[in-house]
Design a protein around this motif. Structure first.
Motif, mmCIF file in Angstrom:
data_model
loop_
_atom_site.group_PDB
_atom_site.id
_atom_site.type_symbol
_atom_site.label_atom_id
_atom_site.label_comp_id
_atom_site.label_asym_id
_atom_site.label_seq_id
_atom_site.Cartn_x
_atom_site.Cartn_y
_atom_site.Cartn_z
ATOM 1 N N ALA A 25 32.082 50.189 34.367
ATOM 2 C CA ALA A 25 32.766 48.988 33.509
ATOM 3 C C ALA A 25 31.784 48.129 32.893
ATOM 4 O O ALA A 25 31.986 47.780 31.690
ATOM 5 C CB ALA A 25 33.592 48.070 34.654
ATOM 6 N N VAL A 26 30.459 48.147 33.531
ATOM 7 C CA VAL A 26 29.349 47.531 32.954
ATOM 8 C C VAL A 26 29.089 48.189 31.737
ATOM 9 O O VAL A 26 28.660 47.772 30.627
ATOM 10 C CB VAL A 26 28.325 47.243 33.945
ATOM 11 C CG1 VAL A 26 26.885 46.823 33.007
ATOM 12 C CG2 VAL A 26 28.644 46.236 35.017
ATOM 13 N N GLY A 27 29.230 49.590 31.778
ATOM 14 C CA GLY A 27 28.792 50.332 30.514
ATOM 15 C C GLY A 27 29.616 50.124 29.603
ATOM 16 O O GLY A 27 29.268 50.085 28.340
ATOM 17 N N GLY A 28 30.757 49.951 29.807
ATOM 18 C CA GLY A 28 32.161 49.552 28.950
ATOM 19 C C GLY A 28 31.768 48.444 28.005
ATOM 20 O O GLY A 28 32.084 48.501 26.787
ATOM 21 N N VAL A 52 39.437 52.458 34.015
ATOM 22 C CA VAL A 52 38.070 51.858 34.761
ATOM 23 C C VAL A 52 38.466 50.541 35.262
ATOM 24 O O VAL A 52 38.258 50.280 36.458
ATOM 25 C CB VAL A 52 36.960 51.984 34.067
ATOM 26 C CG1 VAL A 52 35.733 51.229 34.945
ATOM 27 C CG2 VAL A 52 36.421 53.403 33.879
ATOM 28 N N LEU A 53 38.877 49.697 34.469
ATOM 29 C CA LEU A 53 39.476 48.342 35.141
ATOM 30 C C LEU A 53 40.404 48.476 35.774
ATOM 31 O O LEU A 53 40.602 47.455 36.768
ATOM 32 C CB LEU A 53 39.481 47.468 33.798
ATOM 33 C CG LEU A 53 38.377 47.004 32.793
ATOM 34 C CD1 LEU A 53 38.706 46.127 31.786
ATOM 35 C CD2 LEU A 53 37.158 46.307 33.620
ATOM 36 N N ALA A 54 41.523 49.227 35.602
ATOM 37 C CA ALA A 54 42.603 49.383 36.646
ATOM 38 C C ALA A 54 41.870 49.611 37.911
ATOM 39 O O ALA A 54 42.441 49.085 39.000
ATOM 40 C CB ALA A 54 43.493 50.288 35.864
ATOM 41 N N ILE A 55 41.135 50.582 38.009
ATOM 42 C CA ILE A 55 40.536 50.984 39.405
ATOM 43 C C ILE A 55 39.734 49.932 40.018
ATOM 44 O O ILE A 55 40.007 49.860 41.183
ATOM 45 C CB ILE A 55 39.764 52.397 39.170
ATOM 46 C CG1 ILE A 55 40.437 53.443 38.439
ATOM 47 C CG2 ILE A 55 38.750 52.713 40.465
ATOM 48 C CD1 ILE A 55 39.578 54.678 38.332
ATOM 49 N N ASN A 56 38.899 49.173 39.105
ATOM 50 C CA ASN A 56 38.544 48.020 39.843
ATOM 51 C C ASN A 56 39.245 47.242 40.234
ATOM 52 O O ASN A 56 38.801 46.400 41.413
ATOM 53 C CB ASN A 56 37.415 47.312 38.723
ATOM 54 C CG ASN A 56 36.026 48.121 38.683
ATOM 55 O OD1 ASN A 56 35.194 47.944 39.553
ATOM 56 N ND2 ASN A 56 36.109 49.033 37.454
ATOM 57 N N ILE A 57 40.508 46.703 39.822
ATOM 58 C CA ILE A 57 41.494 45.895 40.363
ATOM 59 C C ILE A 57 41.753 46.242 41.495
ATOM 60 O O ILE A 57 42.083 45.596 42.765
ATOM 61 C CB ILE A 57 42.540 45.656 39.207
ATOM 62 C CG1 ILE A 57 41.958 44.930 37.962
ATOM 63 C CG2 ILE A 57 43.737 44.913 39.789
ATOM 64 C CD1 ILE A 57 43.012 44.981 36.726
ATOM 65 N N LEU A 58 42.308 47.616 41.702
ATOM 66 C CA LEU A 58 42.578 48.213 42.907
ATOM 67 C C LEU A 58 41.459 48.154 44.003
ATOM 68 O O LEU A 58 42.193 47.819 45.212
ATOM 69 C CB LEU A 58 42.845 49.549 42.983
ATOM 70 C CG LEU A 58 44.209 49.984 42.075
ATOM 71 C CD1 LEU A 58 44.240 51.402 41.773
ATOM 72 C CD2 LEU A 58 45.647 49.428 42.491
ATOM 73 N N LEU A 59 40.292 48.262 43.685
ATOM 74 C CA LEU A 59 39.124 47.990 44.507
ATOM 75 C C LEU A 59 39.012 46.528 45.119
ATOM 76 O O LEU A 59 38.676 46.313 46.329
ATOM 77 C CB LEU A 59 38.006 48.643 44.214
ATOM 78 C CG LEU A 59 37.815 50.099 43.881
ATOM 79 C CD1 LEU A 59 36.764 50.284 43.059
ATOM 80 C CD2 LEU A 59 37.836 50.900 45.294
ATOM 81 N N ILE A 60 39.137 45.717 44.106
ATOM 82 C CA ILE A 60 39.131 44.231 44.888
ATOM 83 C C ILE A 60 40.239 43.943 45.685
ATOM 84 O O ILE A 60 39.791 43.459 46.713
ATOM 85 C CB ILE A 60 39.258 43.315 43.498
ATOM 86 C CG1 ILE A 60 38.120 43.431 42.392
ATOM 87 C CG2 ILE A 60 39.547 41.849 43.851
ATOM 88 C CD1 ILE A 60 38.535 42.739 41.244
ATOM 89 N N PRO A 74 33.147 45.084 42.022
ATOM 90 C CA PRO A 74 34.415 45.383 41.054
ATOM 91 C C PRO A 74 34.746 43.878 40.553
ATOM 92 O O PRO A 74 35.406 43.599 39.317
ATOM 93 C CB PRO A 74 35.599 45.809 41.876
ATOM 94 C CG PRO A 74 35.259 45.543 43.291
ATOM 95 C CD PRO A 74 33.949 45.551 43.426
ATOM 96 N N LEU A 75 34.727 42.581 41.300
ATOM 97 C CA LEU A 75 35.166 41.353 40.639
ATOM 98 C C LEU A 75 34.112 41.162 39.504
ATOM 99 O O LEU A 75 34.612 40.678 38.641
ATOM 100 C CB LEU A 75 35.144 40.378 41.915
ATOM 101 C CG LEU A 75 35.595 38.931 41.315
ATOM 102 C CD1 LEU A 75 36.960 38.979 40.900
ATOM 103 C CD2 LEU A 75 35.407 37.985 42.461
ATOM 104 N N PHE A 76 32.928 41.448 39.732
ATOM 105 C CA PHE A 76 31.787 41.048 38.699
ATOM 106 C C PHE A 76 32.142 41.936 37.390
ATOM 107 O O PHE A 76 32.156 41.432 36.467
ATOM 108 C CB PHE A 76 30.441 41.292 39.375
ATOM 109 C CG PHE A 76 29.554 41.273 38.079
ATOM 110 C CD1 PHE A 76 28.868 40.220 37.715
ATOM 111 C CD2 PHE A 76 28.943 42.408 37.687
ATOM 112 C CE1 PHE A 76 28.031 39.881 36.656
ATOM 113 C CE2 PHE A 76 27.881 42.337 36.817
ATOM 114 C CZ PHE A 76 27.600 41.315 36.233
ATOM 115 N N ALA A 77 32.570 43.297 37.775
ATOM 116 C CA ALA A 77 32.936 44.014 36.365
ATOM 117 C C ALA A 77 34.000 43.555 35.865
ATOM 118 O O ALA A 77 34.087 43.575 34.743
ATOM 119 C CB ALA A 77 32.934 45.501 36.738
ATOM 120 N N LEU A 78 35.056 43.025 36.467
ATOM 121 C CA LEU A 78 36.054 42.492 35.691
ATOM 122 C C LEU A 78 35.857 41.170 35.008
ATOM 123 O O LEU A 78 36.443 41.236 33.749
ATOM 124 C CB LEU A 78 37.174 42.289 36.827
ATOM 125 C CG LEU A 78 38.690 42.193 36.517
ATOM 126 C CD1 LEU A 78 39.274 43.145 35.721
ATOM 127 C CD2 LEU A 78 39.459 41.659 37.505
#
Length: 366
Positions: A25-28, A52-60, A74-78
C-alpha cells in the motif's frame, strides 16, 4: 511455557507476513508521485490499491480483535492512502449548495465495436444529452469519416451547435467537443510518441468569460486485446502475461509523458480551465496526479458513493474525469449513469459558473 512461546512466535511470524500488504500500500501511495519511466513497476501497485487496501482493512479488524499492536501497520498504510480513497469513495449524504448559474459538462468515451454500432446509438445518445441539458460535451473516439460522422454531427448539433474535431490521421477515431457556447479558438494536441490517441483544447465564450476546455484521451492500456482467454493453454497464457506486463509498462510511460504535456498547457492558460477525458489510468497514477495538479476533481468535490467509470474488470476503476479551476468554478453535482452504449460510463458534472473568485464572493456575502 513452551506453548506460550510457540503462540507468540506464530503471532510474530504472522504479524511480519501481514506487514506485506502494508508495504504494498505504501508503494501504491508513491505510484502517483514517481514517474513511471524511472519507477515502472510502481504502477502495478497503484492498479492493485483497491484490493491491497481492502486486505489492510481486514487486517486492522483482525489485529484489533486480537488486541495486538500489529494493527498499527495496516492502519498507517490506510491513512497514508486517504487521498486515493477520497478519489474513489465519497460519503453519500453530504450536502452541497446548488449552483447559481449552471454549466453542465459531460465527457464520454463512446467507442463500442466500430462505426456500425456508433451509427445506431447516435440518436439515443443525443436525446440523452438533450434531456440532461448538457452545455459542453467532450467525446473520445468519435466517428472518423463518412455518413456515420455526419449523422452524429447532425444529431448533436441540434442542441450543441458549436463543435470542433481532431484526429491523428484520416480514418482514425477522433476526439470531439460540442458546445452550446461559441468556440473562439481550438487546437489539436499532438503527442510526439507516435500514439494514435489525441487531445485538444477549445476556448469557449461563456457569457463573456473565456473558459479553456481540454478534451483528453491518453494512451490506451490495450488490455482487452491481450487478455487471457479460457481456451489458452499454459504456454499461451504465460506468453500473454509477459506481453501484458511489457505492454502495460510501456503504455504507462507513454501516458505519463502525455500527462506532462497536458500539464504544461494547463499551466500556460490565463483562463479558467476544465479538463475532461479518458485517462486510461486510476487516481493512484502519475497521469492523474500530474494533470489534476491544483485543479478540483469533480467526483471528490460533489460525487457520492463509490466512483467507477469503467464498466468491466469488476467495476473497480475510475479512469474518466472532469477537473476544473476551483478559484472560479465550483462543482455542485456529479452524475455517472450506467449507460449500455460503451465499456465506459459517461461523467456529467454541474458547475457553478459565477466567475467571481469564490473567496471574494464569500467576503461579499458577509
Amino acid at each position: 511455557m513452551g506453548v506460550r512461546v510457540l503462540l507468540k512466535l506464530i503471532d510474530g511470524v504472522w504479524g511480519l507476513i501481514s506487514m506485506i500488504p502494508s508495504i504494498l500500500a505504501v508503494g501504491g501511495f508513491f505510484a502517483s508521485r514517481l514517474h513511471p519511466a524511472r519507477y515502472m513497476e510502481l504502477q502495478w501497485l497503484g492498479l492493485s490499491l483497491p484490493l491491497v487496501l481492502a486486505i489492510n482493512i481486514l487486517l486492522i479488524g483482525y489485529w484489533l480483535a486480537r488486541k495486538k499492536g500489529w494493527f498499527i501497520f495496516p492502519l498507517f498504510a490506510l491513512l497514508l492512502n486517504i487521498p486515493y480513497l477520497s478519489a474513489v469513495l465519497q460519503l453519500p449524504f453530504k450536502k452541497i449548495e446548488p449552483a447559481g448559474r449552471e454549466l453542465k459538462v459531460a465527457t464520454y468515451n463512446i467507442q463500442q465495436g466500430g462505426d456500425g454500432e456508433l451509427s445506431v446509438i447516435s440518436h439515443e445518445l443525443s436525446t440523452f444529452m438533450i434531456e440532461e441539458k448538457v452545455d459542453v460535451l467532450c467525446l473520445q473516439e468519435f466517428p472518423s469519416t463518412g455518413e456515420v460522422q455526419s449523422k452524429w454531427i447532425e444529431e448533436l448539433s441540434n442542441s450543441l451547435p458549436y463543435y470542433t474535431l481532431n484526429s491523428s490521421s484520416p480514418g482514425v477515431m477522433q476526439t470531439a467537443l460540442f458546445s452550446r457556447y461559441p468556440i473562439l479558438h481550438s487546437q489539436s494536441i499532438i503527442f510526439p510518441d507516435g500514439s494514435c490517441n489525441r487531445a485538444m483544447w477549445a476556448d469557449l465564450d461563456i457569457d463573456g468569460q473565456v473558459v479553456k476546455v481540454f478534451n483528453t484521451h491518453l494512451q490506451t492500456t490495450n488490455l482487452n486485446q491481450h487478455r487471457i482467454r479460457p481456451s489458452d493453454n499454459i504456454d499461451r497464457a504465460a506468453s500473454r502475461i509477459i506481453q501484458i506486463k511489457d505492454m502495460m509498462n510501456e503504455n504507462g510511460v507513454i501516458r505519463a509523458q502525455q500527462a506532462d504535456i497536458i500539464r504544461k498547457l494547463i499551466d500556460e492558460s490565463a483562463s479558467p480551465v476544465i479538463v475532461c477525458g479518458d485517462f486510461n489510468d486510476t487516481p493512484a497514477s502519475y497521469a492523474y496526479r500530474t494533470i489534476k495538479g491544483k485543479l478540483k476533481d469533480s467526483f471528490r468535490s460533489c460525487g457520492k458513493g463509490y466512483g467507477y467509470t469503467y464498466r468491466y474488470l469488476r467495476k473497480l476503476f475510475r479512469i474518466d474525469y472532469i477537473f476544473y479551476s476551483g478559484d472560479k468554478l465550483r462543482g455542485t453535482r456529479y452524475y455517472s449513469p450506467e449507460l449500455e452504449y460503451s465499456d465506459h460510463k459517461p461523467v456529467i458534472v454541474t458547475l457553478d459558473v459565477d466567475f467571481m473568485p469564490f473567496s471574494s464572493r464569500e467576503r461579499n456575502r458577509k
